[in-house]
Write an enzyme that holds these catalytic residues in place. Structure first.
Site, PDB file in Angstrom:
ATOM      1  N   GLY A  17      -8.359   4.695  -2.810  1.00 22.08           N
ATOM      2  CA  GLY A  17      -6.937   4.689  -2.464  1.00 22.08           C
ATOM      3  C   GLY A  17      -6.099   3.674  -3.215  1.00 22.08           C
ATOM      4  O   GLY A  17      -6.116   3.604  -4.453  1.00 22.08           O
ATOM      5  N   TYR A 155      -3.614  -2.673  14.994  1.00 17.06           N
ATOM      6  CA  TYR A 155      -3.177  -2.484  13.596  1.00 17.06           C
ATOM      7  C   TYR A 155      -1.815  -3.133  13.401  1.00 17.06           C
ATOM      8  O   TYR A 155      -1.596  -3.870  12.432  1.00 17.06           O
ATOM      9  CB  TYR A 155      -3.130  -0.992  13.239  1.00 17.06           C
ATOM     10  CG  TYR A 155      -2.955  -0.728  11.757  1.00 17.06           C
ATOM     11  CD1 TYR A 155      -4.044  -0.766  10.891  1.00 17.06           C
ATOM     12  CD2 TYR A 155      -1.700  -0.446  11.216  1.00 17.06           C
ATOM     13  CE1 TYR A 155      -3.897  -0.533   9.522  1.00 17.06           C
ATOM     14  CE2 TYR A 155      -1.540  -0.212   9.851  1.00 17.06           C
ATOM     15  CZ  TYR A 155      -2.641  -0.253   9.012  1.00 17.06           C
ATOM     16  OH  TYR A 155      -2.486  -0.026   7.659  1.00 17.06           O
ATOM     17  N   THR A 192      -3.809   8.697   0.963  1.00 14.58           N
ATOM     18  CA  THR A 192      -5.126   8.187   0.549  1.00 14.58           C
ATOM     19  C   THR A 192      -6.184   8.692   1.534  1.00 14.58           C
ATOM     20  O   THR A 192      -5.844   9.243   2.591  1.00 14.58           O
ATOM     21  CB  THR A 192      -5.146   6.648   0.586  1.00 14.58           C
ATOM     22  OG1 THR A 192      -4.991   6.244   1.960  1.00 14.58           O
ATOM     23  CG2 THR A 192      -4.037   6.034  -0.260  1.00 14.58           C
ATOM     24  N   PRO A 193      -7.463   8.454   1.238  1.00 14.34           N
ATOM     25  CA  PRO A 193      -8.518   8.850   2.183  1.00 14.34           C
ATOM     26  C   PRO A 193      -8.275   8.316   3.596  1.00 14.34           C
ATOM     27  O   PRO A 193      -8.540   9.014   4.579  1.00 14.34           O
ATOM     28  CB  PRO A 193      -9.783   8.255   1.563  1.00 14.34           C
ATOM     29  CG  PRO A 193      -9.506   8.281   0.088  1.00 14.34           C
ATOM     30  CD  PRO A 193      -8.034   7.967  -0.040  1.00 14.34           C
TER      31      PRO A 193
END
Ligand code: NAP
Length: 259
Positions: A17, A155, A192-193
């Site tokens: 990523g 997060y 991204t992944p």
């Protein structure tokens, strides 16, 4: 513009990523890159791409939460290329599935804080010790979720912590007379992944296409970001073209936080 010729850069989470694109961008801009990742094969793959394009890089296995390994990574960087003057603290994990504080566990909270915030502290601590003699630039990958809520408590808290840790260290380095700049970067949703994996667990969408469409609505610019969008910003912050920028936050989000 944005050249980093002669600079030695460490990029964590460089196997995938944003970290992969950043490693490639820094190498294309003249840097010698130490690509680290907990997934060593992925880091080697990034290095292969850089070398195929004529760049210089090595791959190292690194779990960023391991302080002893930080010392070894810096030591190997110095013995291979010389003193690092760029560090990109990029490695991180998402908080997907942990929106509900009442159902979450302290272990889940600690796991996210450990990788997303504690490890950034470790990286900065070890890099500043090396960089203070000749200067440098530290770029910490935070998130729009370090500015606004929306990705679960751990997060959000970890990325908000990265934002203010960066400012605190920018002021510290300035006060010490070190020529070290410290800035944070705040990506919007980047395809991204890490983001694509949301489709596997989401209750609202069942395919990656549906996920893309739902996230698109929150980005006024009309697309999600690609890793290269962030890599360009990081490369600017790593270069001397940003020499008056420290303690700053670079938001690269297609207008997400402007709404
Ligand atoms: P990614 O594709 O999942 O890449 C992250 C890389 O970091 C992976 O190779 C991962 O390895 C590695 N990693 C995970 N834990 C690690 C550890 N303890 N030590 C060393 N490496 C570790 O994610 P990304 O989307 O590029 O995200 C990169 C950074 O940008 C993260 O800090 C993320 O929070 C931030 N960010 C991303 C977005 C976005 O929309 N993508 C938005 C805002 C901020 P494994 O795959 O083996 O776990």
């Amino acid at each position: 513009m944005n050249r980093i010729d002669g600079k030695i850069a460490i990029v964590t989470g460089g196997g995938s990523g944003i970290g992969e694109a950043t490693s490639e961008s820094l190498a294309a801009s003249g840097g010698r890159i130490v690509v680290t990742d907990v997934d060593e094969e992925a880091a080697i793959h990034t290095v292969d791409i850089i070398r195929q394009r004529g760049g210089e890089a090595i791959a190292l296995h690194q779990d960023v939460t391991d302080e002893g390994r930080w010392a070894e990574v810096i030591e190997t960087t110095v013995s291979t290329y010389g003193r690092p003057s760029v560090l990109v603290n990029n490695a991180g994990i998402s908080g997907v599935g942990q929106d509900n504080i009442e159902e979450s566990t302290f272990e889940q909270w600690r796991a996210i804080m450990n990788i997303n915030l504690d490890a950034v502290y470790l990286g900065c601590k070890h890099a500043i010790g090396q960089m203070k003699a000749e200067g440098g630039s530290i770029v910490n990958i935070s998130s729009i979720m370090g500015i606004v809520a929306g990705a679960g408590p751990a997060y959000n808290a970890s990325k908000g912590g990265v934002r203010l840790l960066s400012k605190s260290l920018a002021v510290y380095c300035g006060n010490q007379g070190y020529n070290i700049r410290v800035n944070s970067v705040h990506p919007g949703f980047i395809w991204t992944p890490m983001v694509r994996r949301i489709a596997e667990t989401s209750e609202e969408v069942s395919t990656e296409d549906e996920l893309y469409e739902s996230l698109l609505l929150r980005h006024p610019i009309g697309r999600l970001g690609v890793a290269e969008d962030i890599a360009k910003g990081v490369t600017f912050l790593a270069s001397d073209d940003s020499s008056f920028i420290t303690g700053s936050e670079l938001v690269i989000d297609g207008g997400y936080t402007a709404v």
